[in-house]
Design an enzyme around this catalytic site. Structure first.
Site, PDB file in Angstrom:
ATOM      1  N   ARG A  26       0.970  -1.261   0.091  1.00  7.30           N
ATOM      2  CA  ARG A  26       0.019  -0.052   0.040  1.00  7.30           C
ATOM      3  C   ARG A  26       0.856   1.167   0.048  1.00  7.30           C
ATOM      4  O   ARG A  26       1.719   1.381   0.886  1.00  7.30           O
ATOM      5  CB  ARG A  26      -0.901   0.145   1.152  1.00  7.30           C
ATOM      6  CG  ARG A  26      -1.860   1.360   1.214  1.00  7.30           C
ATOM      7  CD  ARG A  26      -2.499   1.087   2.313  1.00  7.30           C
ATOM      8  NE  ARG A  26      -3.253   2.367   2.696  1.00  7.30           N
ATOM      9  CZ  ARG A  26      -4.713   2.674   2.316  1.00  7.30           C
ATOM     10  NH1 ARG A  26      -5.190   1.501   1.553  1.00  7.30           N
ATOM     11  NH2 ARG A  26      -5.356   3.660   2.608  1.00  7.30           N
ATOM     12  N   HIS A  29      -7.059   1.045  -6.692  1.00  6.88           N
ATOM     13  CA  HIS A  29      -7.268   0.463  -5.328  1.00  6.88           C
ATOM     14  C   HIS A  29      -8.398  -0.797  -5.764  1.00  6.88           C
ATOM     15  O   HIS A  29      -9.709  -0.717  -5.099  1.00  6.88           O
ATOM     16  CB  HIS A  29      -8.121   1.534  -4.693  1.00  6.88           C
ATOM     17  CG  HIS A  29      -8.084   1.317  -2.905  1.00  6.88           C
ATOM     18  ND1 HIS A  29      -7.483  -0.105  -2.390  1.00  6.88           N
ATOM     19  CD2 HIS A  29      -8.658   1.855  -2.075  1.00  6.88           C
ATOM     20  CE1 HIS A  29      -7.840   0.018  -1.181  1.00  6.88           C
ATOM     21  NE2 HIS A  29      -8.563   1.091  -0.843  1.00  6.88           N
ATOM     22  N   GLN A  50     -10.594  -2.685  -2.875  1.00  9.45           N
ATOM     23  CA  GLN A  50     -11.788  -1.881  -2.458  1.00  9.45           C
ATOM     24  C   GLN A  50     -12.903  -2.046  -3.151  1.00  9.45           C
ATOM     25  O   GLN A  50     -14.116  -2.275  -2.956  1.00  9.45           O
ATOM     26  CB  GLN A  50     -11.406  -0.253  -2.488  1.00  9.45           C
ATOM     27  CG  GLN A  50     -12.493   0.643  -1.946  1.00  9.45           C
ATOM     28  CD  GLN A  50     -13.241   0.349  -0.516  1.00  9.45           C
ATOM     29  OE1 GLN A  50     -12.203   0.266   0.318  1.00  9.45           O
ATOM     30  NE2 GLN A  50     -14.425   0.078  -0.428  1.00  9.45           N
ATOM     31  N   ASP A  63     -15.974   9.764  -2.428  1.00  8.87           N
ATOM     32  CA  ASP A  63     -14.606   9.668  -1.814  1.00  8.87           C
ATOM     33  C   ASP A  63     -14.239  10.895  -1.428  1.00  8.87           C
ATOM     34  O   ASP A  63     -14.689  12.016  -1.860  1.00  8.87           O
ATOM     35  CB  ASP A  63     -13.543   9.023  -2.833  1.00  8.87           C
ATOM     36  CG  ASP A  63     -12.232   8.560  -2.274  1.00  8.87           C
ATOM     37  OD1 ASP A  63     -12.070   8.350  -0.934  1.00  8.87           O
ATOM     38  OD2 ASP A  63     -11.353   8.109  -2.889  1.00  8.87           O
ATOM     39  N   CYS A  78     -15.684   4.705   0.581  1.00  8.37           N
ATOM     40  CA  CYS A  78     -14.740   3.725   0.835  1.00  8.37           C
ATOM     41  C   CYS A  78     -13.922   3.820   2.197  1.00  8.37           C
ATOM     42  O   CYS A  78     -13.216   3.453   2.691  1.00  8.37           O
ATOM     43  CB  CYS A  78     -13.206   3.848  -0.155  1.00  8.37           C
ATOM     44  SG  CYS A  78     -12.934   5.292  -0.589  1.00  8.37           S
ATOM     45  N   ARG A 106     -14.236  -5.388   3.110  1.00  4.02           N
ATOM     46  CA  ARG A 106     -12.903  -5.584   2.805  1.00  4.02           C
ATOM     47  C   ARG A 106     -12.131  -6.692   3.113  1.00  4.02           C
ATOM     48  O   ARG A 106     -11.233  -7.258   2.560  1.00  4.02           O
ATOM     49  CB  ARG A 106     -12.138  -4.082   3.364  1.00  4.02           C
ATOM     50  CG  ARG A 106     -12.627  -2.818   2.773  1.00  4.02           C
ATOM     51  CD  ARG A 106     -12.164  -2.579   1.460  1.00  4.02           C
ATOM     52  NE  ARG A 106     -10.899  -2.909   1.152  1.00  4.02           N
ATOM     53  CZ  ARG A 106      -9.780  -2.129   1.618  1.00  4.02           C
ATOM     54  NH1 ARG A 106      -9.929  -0.899   2.205  1.00  4.02           N
ATOM     55  NH2 ARG A 106      -8.618  -2.329   1.218  1.00  4.02           N
TER      56      ARG A 106
END
Length: 312
Positions: free
Chosen positions: A106, A133, A136, A228, A269, A297
């Site tokens: 990450r 991502h 997600q 987001d 998210c 997740r």
């Protein structure tokens, strides 16, 4: 379906059938966990968790998912290893690949997760980069299936920064899975044309549509409203500028009503900046499924590890 040994860097690399398989596996693993049934597919497997960017959901999901299946997760923060500093990413990859069975990354540069996958010799999983991502998106798709049924033909609207890693990932994911996607953003923040063109080839094959617009009226008929943060990690200096630019794209009660559907769900998210991209009222409403997403997740990340590294 055999995904053993594969890395998970972007949904570009997976067919719709493979994505569906991962969602089915995640649903099965979720049900088993609720029943108190845990697997051993990652027994004696050591997983490196590399984090250049901090995380709540990604770190916890990989850690718990790994332990649930009998594996050992090892957290490696920015001060723990020399990734790209005193040692090249390529060399770090070759060292970690000798000691670990799988690697999560990450961080910032997408090319770094690609280098880890190329040189480590073990499955590498993208926990987030500046460009994509994908874990997600799997969690979001699992949540959509739980709340709305089949993904194909659903109408999905993403509002906000249309060129961030989430918007990019939805272009790929929705295109492949036959979800009608509208990215609603100011023209200054529209996604790259080449990625939109690629997504449209996926959508054409799946029988869905991709729309890029600056009109919030495009939310009419939406099954999902998604947003987001307006300034991603590393862009904090642009926060004030983004607030001014994106305020008309805030998800509030009026915008949710514009869909014309009481069944529309709200997704995010996380973490959220309430009062910016979404109001407290919508975030805490019955239409909000953000914490179902957060839990998912774990189940979807577990599925990725099991499918690509574990023994099923």
């Amino acid at each position: 379906m055999n995904l053993h040994g594969r890395s998970f860097l972007t949904l570009k690399d997976f067919t719709p059938e493979e994505i569906s398989y991962l969602l089915d596996l995640a649903a099965d693993l979720k049900l088993k966990k609720k029943m108190g049934v845990f697997g051993t597919s990652l027994q004696h497997k050591n997983i490196a968790l590399i984090f250049e960017k901090p995380s709540t959901r990604t770190r916890c999901a990989f850690t718990v998912g790994c332990v649930d299946e009998g594996g050992h997760p090892e957290y490696l923060g920015v001060n723990d290893i020399q990734l790209g500093k005193k040692e090249s990413v390529e060399d770090t990859a070759r060292v970690l690949g000798r000691m670990f069975d799988g690697i999560e990354f990450r961080g910032f540069l997408h090319e770094n997760v690609e280098k880890l996958a190329k040189y480590s010799g073990v499955p590498v999983w993208n926990g987030l980069t500046d460009d994509f991502h994908p874990t997600q998106i799997l969690a979001d798709f699992l949540t959509m299936r739980e709340k709305l049924g089949d993904l194909k033909g659903k109408n999905f609207c993403f509002l906000g920064d249309g060129r961030n890693n989430m918007a990019n990932s939805f272009l790929v994911g929705c295109g492949k899975m036959g979800v009608n996607l509208a990215i609603i953003a100011p023209k200054e923040l529209w996604p790259k044309e080449e990625l939109v063109a690629l997504a449209k080839t996926y959508a054409d094959a799946a029988g869905s549509t991709i729309t890029i617009t600056d009109s919030v009226d495009a939310v009419r008929g939406a099954d999902v409203i998604y947003t987001d943060v307006w300034a991603s990690m590393g862009e904090e200096a642009k926060a004030a500028e983004r607030v001014k630019l994106l305020k008309p794209f805030q998800v509030n009660k009026e915008l949710m009503e514009k869909t014309g559907k009481e069944s529309t769900i709200f997704m995010h998210c996380l973490p959220a900046v309430k009062g910016n991209e979404v109001t407290e009222e919508v975030f805490e409403s019955a239409q909000s499924v953000v914490f179902d997403e957060a839990e998912n997740r774990m189940h979807t990340i577990k599925a990725v590890m099991v499918a690509t590294l574990g023994e099923i």
